[in-house]
Scaffold this motif. Structure first.
Motif, PDB file in Angstrom:
ATOM      1  N   LEU A  11       0.848  -1.183   0.000  1.00  0.00           N
ATOM      2  CA  LEU A  11       0.000   0.000   0.000  1.00  0.00           C
ATOM      3  C   LEU A  11       0.888   1.240   0.000  1.00  0.00           C
ATOM      4  O   LEU A  11       1.644   1.474   0.943  1.00  0.00           O
ATOM      5  N   LYS A  12       0.829   2.006  -1.066  1.00  0.00           N
ATOM      6  CA  LYS A  12       1.625   3.230  -1.156  1.00  0.00           C
ATOM      7  C   LYS A  12       0.935   4.340  -0.360  1.00  0.00           C
ATOM      8  O   LYS A  12      -0.268   4.583  -0.534  1.00  0.00           O
ATOM      9  N   ILE A  13       1.682   5.000   0.521  1.00  0.00           N
ATOM     10  CA  ILE A  13       1.142   6.145   1.249  1.00  0.00           C
ATOM     11  C   ILE A  13       1.310   7.379   0.369  1.00  0.00           C
ATOM     12  O   ILE A  13       2.424   7.843   0.131  1.00  0.00           O
ATOM     13  N   GLU A  14       0.197   7.880  -0.134  1.00  0.00           N
ATOM     14  CA  GLU A  14       0.242   9.037  -1.036  1.00  0.00           C
ATOM     15  C   GLU A  14       0.469  10.333  -0.250  1.00  0.00           C
ATOM     16  O   GLU A  14       1.292  11.165  -0.645  1.00  0.00           O
ATOM     17  N   TRP A  15      -0.284  10.499   0.852  1.00  0.00           N
ATOM     18  CA  TRP A  15      -0.138  11.698   1.675  1.00  0.00           C
ATOM     19  C   TRP A  15      -0.756  11.470   3.046  1.00  0.00           C
ATOM     20  O   TRP A  15      -1.548  10.549   3.236  1.00  0.00           O
ATOM     21  N   MET A  16      -0.368  12.326   3.993  1.00  0.00           N
ATOM     22  CA  MET A  16      -0.956  12.332   5.327  1.00  0.00           C
ATOM     23  C   MET A  16      -1.176  13.783   5.746  1.00  0.00           C
ATOM     24  O   MET A  16      -0.365  14.649   5.441  1.00  0.00           O
ATOM     25  N   GLU A  17      -2.304  14.024   6.442  1.00  0.00           N
ATOM     26  CA  GLU A  17      -2.637  15.366   6.904  1.00  0.00           C
ATOM     27  C   GLU A  17      -3.198  15.303   8.324  1.00  0.00           C
ATOM     28  O   GLU A  17      -3.822  14.309   8.705  1.00  0.00           O
ATOM     29  N   GLY A  18      -2.984  16.372   9.094  1.00  0.00           N
ATOM     30  CA  GLY A  18      -3.521  16.449  10.446  1.00  0.00           C
ATOM     31  C   GLY A  18      -4.040  17.840  10.755  1.00  0.00           C
ATOM     32  O   GLY A  18      -3.527  18.841  10.240  1.00  0.00           O
ATOM     33  N   TYR A  19      -5.081  17.908  11.594  1.00  0.00           N
ATOM     34  CA  TYR A  19      -5.709  19.179  11.952  1.00  0.00           C
ATOM     35  C   TYR A  19      -6.105  19.152  13.426  1.00  0.00           C
ATOM     36  O   TYR A  19      -6.597  18.140  13.926  1.00  0.00           O
ATOM     37  N   GLU A  48     -15.725  10.454  -5.049  1.00  0.00           N
ATOM     38  CA  GLU A  48     -15.950   9.302  -5.937  1.00  0.00           C
ATOM     39  C   GLU A  48     -14.659   8.571  -6.293  1.00  0.00           C
ATOM     40  O   GLU A  48     -14.691   7.462  -6.847  1.00  0.00           O
ATOM     41  N   ASP A  49     -13.498   9.169  -5.999  1.00  0.00           N
ATOM     42  CA  ASP A  49     -12.211   8.503  -6.247  1.00  0.00           C
ATOM     43  C   ASP A  49     -11.869   7.472  -5.171  1.00  0.00           C
ATOM     44  O   ASP A  49     -10.957   6.667  -5.350  1.00  0.00           O
ATOM     45  N   ILE A  50     -12.578   7.516  -4.046  1.00  0.00           N
ATOM     46  CA  ILE A  50     -12.239   6.675  -2.887  1.00  0.00           C
ATOM     47  C   ILE A  50     -12.904   5.313  -3.016  1.00  0.00           C
ATOM     48  O   ILE A  50     -14.131   5.206  -3.091  1.00  0.00           O
ATOM     49  N   THR A  51     -12.089   4.259  -3.048  1.00  0.00           N
ATOM     50  CA  THR A  51     -12.627   2.892  -3.144  1.00  0.00           C
ATOM     51  C   THR A  51     -13.081   2.398  -1.778  1.00  0.00           C
ATOM     52  O   THR A  51     -14.144   1.781  -1.653  1.00  0.00           O
ATOM     53  N   TYR A  52     -12.271   2.656  -0.763  1.00  0.00           N
ATOM     54  CA  TYR A  52     -12.614   2.245   0.604  1.00  0.00           C
ATOM     55  C   TYR A  52     -12.373   3.416   1.556  1.00  0.00           C
ATOM     56  O   TYR A  52     -11.288   4.003   1.563  1.00  0.00           O
ATOM     57  N   TYR A  53     -13.388   3.703   2.340  1.00  0.00           N
ATOM     58  CA  TYR A  53     -13.303   4.736   3.371  1.00  0.00           C
ATOM     59  C   TYR A  53     -13.283   4.046   4.731  1.00  0.00           C
ATOM     60  O   TYR A  53     -14.222   3.312   5.072  1.00  0.00           O
ATOM     61  N   LEU A  54     -12.196   4.240   5.492  1.00  0.00           N
ATOM     62  CA  LEU A  54     -12.035   3.597   6.791  1.00  0.00           C
ATOM     63  C   LEU A  54     -12.110   4.673   7.875  1.00  0.00           C
ATOM     64  O   LEU A  54     -11.108   5.294   8.227  1.00  0.00           O
ATOM     65  N   PRO A  55     -13.317   4.919   8.423  1.00  0.00           N
ATOM     66  CA  PRO A  55     -13.442   5.912   9.490  1.00  0.00           C
ATOM     67  C   PRO A  55     -13.306   5.239  10.857  1.00  0.00           C
ATOM     68  O   PRO A  55     -13.993   4.257  11.156  1.00  0.00           O
ATOM     69  N   HIS A  56     -12.422   5.748  11.676  1.00  0.00           N
ATOM     70  CA  HIS A  56     -12.398   5.297  13.070  1.00  0.00           C
ATOM     71  C   HIS A  56     -13.460   6.089  13.819  1.00  0.00           C
ATOM     72  O   HIS A  56     -13.340   7.309  13.974  1.00  0.00           O
ATOM     73  N   ILE A  57     -14.509   5.417  14.250  1.00  0.00           N
ATOM     74  CA  ILE A  57     -15.516   6.070  15.084  1.00  0.00           C
ATOM     75  C   ILE A  57     -15.648   5.266  16.373  1.00  0.00           C
ATOM     76  O   ILE A  57     -15.449   4.054  16.390  1.00  0.00           O
ATOM     77  N   GLU A 103      -7.452  -5.930   8.654  1.00  0.00           N
ATOM     78  CA  GLU A 103      -8.604  -6.765   8.308  1.00  0.00           C
ATOM     79  C   GLU A 103      -9.012  -6.576   6.850  1.00  0.00           C
ATOM     80  O   GLU A 103      -9.344  -7.546   6.159  1.00  0.00           O
ATOM     81  N   LEU A 104      -8.975  -5.337   6.361  1.00  0.00           N
ATOM     82  CA  LEU A 104      -9.296  -5.089   4.954  1.00  0.00           C
ATOM     83  C   LEU A 104      -8.278  -5.769   4.045  1.00  0.00           C
ATOM     84  O   LEU A 104      -8.641  -6.419   3.054  1.00  0.00           O
ATOM     85  N   ALA A 105      -6.995  -5.642   4.372  1.00  0.00           N
ATOM     86  CA  ALA A 105      -5.953  -6.256   3.541  1.00  0.00           C
ATOM     87  C   ALA A 105      -6.070  -7.770   3.530  1.00  0.00           C
ATOM     88  O   ALA A 105      -5.776  -8.418   2.508  1.00  0.00           O
ATOM     89  N   ALA A 106      -6.506  -8.357   4.651  1.00  0.00           N
ATOM     90  CA  ALA A 106      -6.618  -9.822   4.747  1.00  0.00           C
ATOM     91  C   ALA A 106      -7.913 -10.349   4.141  1.00  0.00           C
ATOM     92  O   ALA A 106      -8.079 -11.561   3.991  1.00  0.00           O
ATOM     93  N   SER A 107      -8.830  -9.444   3.784  1.00  0.00           N
ATOM     94  CA  SER A 107     -10.158  -9.868   3.313  1.00  0.00           C
ATOM     95  C   SER A 107     -10.158 -10.421   1.895  1.00  0.00           C
ATOM     96  O   SER A 107     -11.106 -11.081   1.474  1.00  0.00           O
ATOM     97  N   GLY A 108      -9.096 -10.116   1.122  1.00  0.00           N
ATOM     98  CA  GLY A 108      -9.056 -10.538  -0.274  1.00  0.00           C
ATOM     99  C   GLY A 108      -9.817  -9.606  -1.209  1.00  0.00           C
ATOM    100  O   GLY A 108      -9.918  -9.861  -2.411  1.00  0.00           O
ATOM    101  N   LYS A 109     -10.347  -8.510  -0.674  1.00  0.00           N
ATOM    102  CA  LYS A 109     -11.144  -7.580  -1.483  1.00  0.00           C
ATOM    103  C   LYS A 109     -10.295  -6.612  -2.299  1.00  0.00           C
ATOM    104  O   LYS A 109     -10.747  -6.092  -3.315  1.00  0.00           O
ATOM    105  N   LEU A 110      -9.076  -6.344  -1.839  1.00  0.00           N
ATOM    106  CA  LEU A 110      -8.276  -5.292  -2.466  1.00  0.00           C
ATOM    107  C   LEU A 110      -7.740  -5.706  -3.826  1.00  0.00           C
ATOM    108  O   LEU A 110      -7.371  -6.869  -4.039  1.00  0.00           O
ATOM    109  N   LYS A 111      -7.666  -4.729  -4.718  1.00  0.00           N
ATOM    110  CA  LYS A 111      -7.063  -4.949  -6.031  1.00  0.00           C
ATOM    111  C   LYS A 111      -6.219  -3.723  -6.384  1.00  0.00           C
ATOM    112  O   LYS A 111      -6.416  -2.639  -5.837  1.00  0.00           O
TER     113      LYS A 111
END
Length: 377
Positions: free
Chosen positions: A209-217, A289-298, A344-352
């Motif tokens: 998984l390439k880390i494209e960018w990180m941001e914090g606020y 619409e560019d986001i394939t998977y959104y992982l929100p920590h709630i 868990e997402l990486a182990a699910s086999g869903k990623l391409k």
């Protein structure tokens, strides 16, 4: 500048899953009475199982640094030997002690030779800040690899004996003492565990998984503290630290327990979350619409629909089918949650290849938010 890839992911969840009906057996009953708030909190958060570093006999099995050590050691293979880790960056909101630092204690358990260490403080964002430190170190060429972790061991903070002196003190002051909801609330929210990422400057592994960018606020300039420990919140909103109280007050006020200002949480966590999300994606020209998977920590499923509604309101809607969460079965593991979700997402086999994964982590301590965009290679 180098490219940075997550090339291996691991997690460690201690012991067995604990059901809702077993929670008070593990954490203890306060003042001989079952919590009135427990069923309300659990009904709202919809967590059904979580993990505690406590065995079936009530014995503590791991401290925080030991949980983290277990997760890190799961990264070892023929391509990563213990003494090849160049940087160890460990985030948590529940360190085992004030000093030495959390990463120093993890390093002490790993016994893997000399390495640089980093211990960002904070709440849930500390795990993302640990990741960002590793990301920047590899990206700048300072190191060729980094191991980044998020972990929590909050169960021992939530055990009934933490609050016994406070209840005894209240018994001398009033007829029907109860533990304040801002303390009882978190007893039914939090879980133990650890997650770890190996970062490298080459796309090694089966599906890096390439880390494209990180941001914090941070919104601390606008808002008072919402979740806190080691202090008492005064009527003015000022946090008075434990070090300014006489030692006999520490237990009478449960000063070292985690506390949550639930009203302040509900009024701000989602509005500021979507506000910061908009800033992050607009800065990088990312469209929902560019986001394939959104992982929100709630912290609770109570916020899920409300978060979506706030996204629609602020015109950054991410469709439900793109959301990935595991809160109901692993619980709220704070700084570790995002690591465990990615694992868990990486182990699910869903990623391409080509999938875009947006990580979103809020912390209510004084309202901070962290984001990262990953691309599957």
């Amino acid at each position: 500048m180098k490219e940075v890839y997550i090339t291996k992911i691991s997690k460690f969840l201690p012991n067995r899953p604990i059901s809702n009906d077993e929670m008070e057996d593990k954490l203890g009953i306060i003042d001989g009475k079952s919590s009135k708030g427990r069923r309300i909190v659990l009904r709202n958060n919809k967590i059904t199982t979580r993990y505690y570093a406590i065995d079936d006999n009530g014995n503590i099995t791991h401290n925080n640094a030991q949980l983290t050590k277990e997760a890190v050691e799961k990264l070892y293979d023929d391509n990563l030997k213990p003494n090849e880790i160049e940087l160890l960056s460990c985030g948590t909101s529940s360190p085992d002690q004030i000093l030495p630092s959390h990463a120093a204690m993890v390093h002490g358990f790993l016994k893997n030779g000399n390495t640089e260490i980093n211990s960002p403080s904070g709440a849930c964002c500390s795990g993302m800040n640990a990741l960002k430190y590793g990301f920047l170190a590899v990206k700048s060429g300072q190191t060729e690899n980094a191991v980044c972790t998020g972990s929590e061991r909050t169960s021992s903070w939530m055990k009934s004996d933490t609050f016994e002196d406070e209840l005894k003190h209240l018994n001398t002051l009033e007829d029907n003492p109860i533990l304040a909801f801002n303390k009882d609330f978190l007893r039914w929210m939090l879980s133990d565990g650890a997650g770890a990422f190996l970062l490298e400057n080459k796309p090694n592994g089966e599906l890096p998984l390439k880390i494209e960018w990180m941001e914090g606020y941070s919104y601390a300039h606008e808002l008072d503290a919402c979740m806190y420990a080691g202090a008492d919140k005064l009527e003015s909103g000022f946090l008075k630290p434990w070090s300014e109280y006489p030692s006999d007050e520490w237990s009478k006020k449960s000063l070292f327990a985690m506390k949550q200002d639930v009203k302040l949480l509900g009024e701000n966590i989602l509005v500021k979350g979507v506000d910061s999300l908009k800033m992050a994606i607009q800065k990088h020209g990312l469209k929902p619409e560019d986001i394939t998977y959104y992982l929100p920590h709630i912290s609770s499923y109570y916020f899920k629909d409300k978060l979506y509604e706030e996204m629609v309101k602020q015109d950054v809607e991410i469709p439900w089918e793109n959301w990935f969460m595991n809160l109901s079965n692993v619980g709220n593991v704070g700084a570790a949650s995002i690591y465990i979700m990615v694992e868990e997402l990486a182990a699910s086999g869903k990623l391409k290849k080509g999938d875009k994964i947006l990580l979103s982590v809020p912390e209510s301590a004084r309202f901070a938010y962290a984001y990262a965009l990953l691309t599957v290679c």
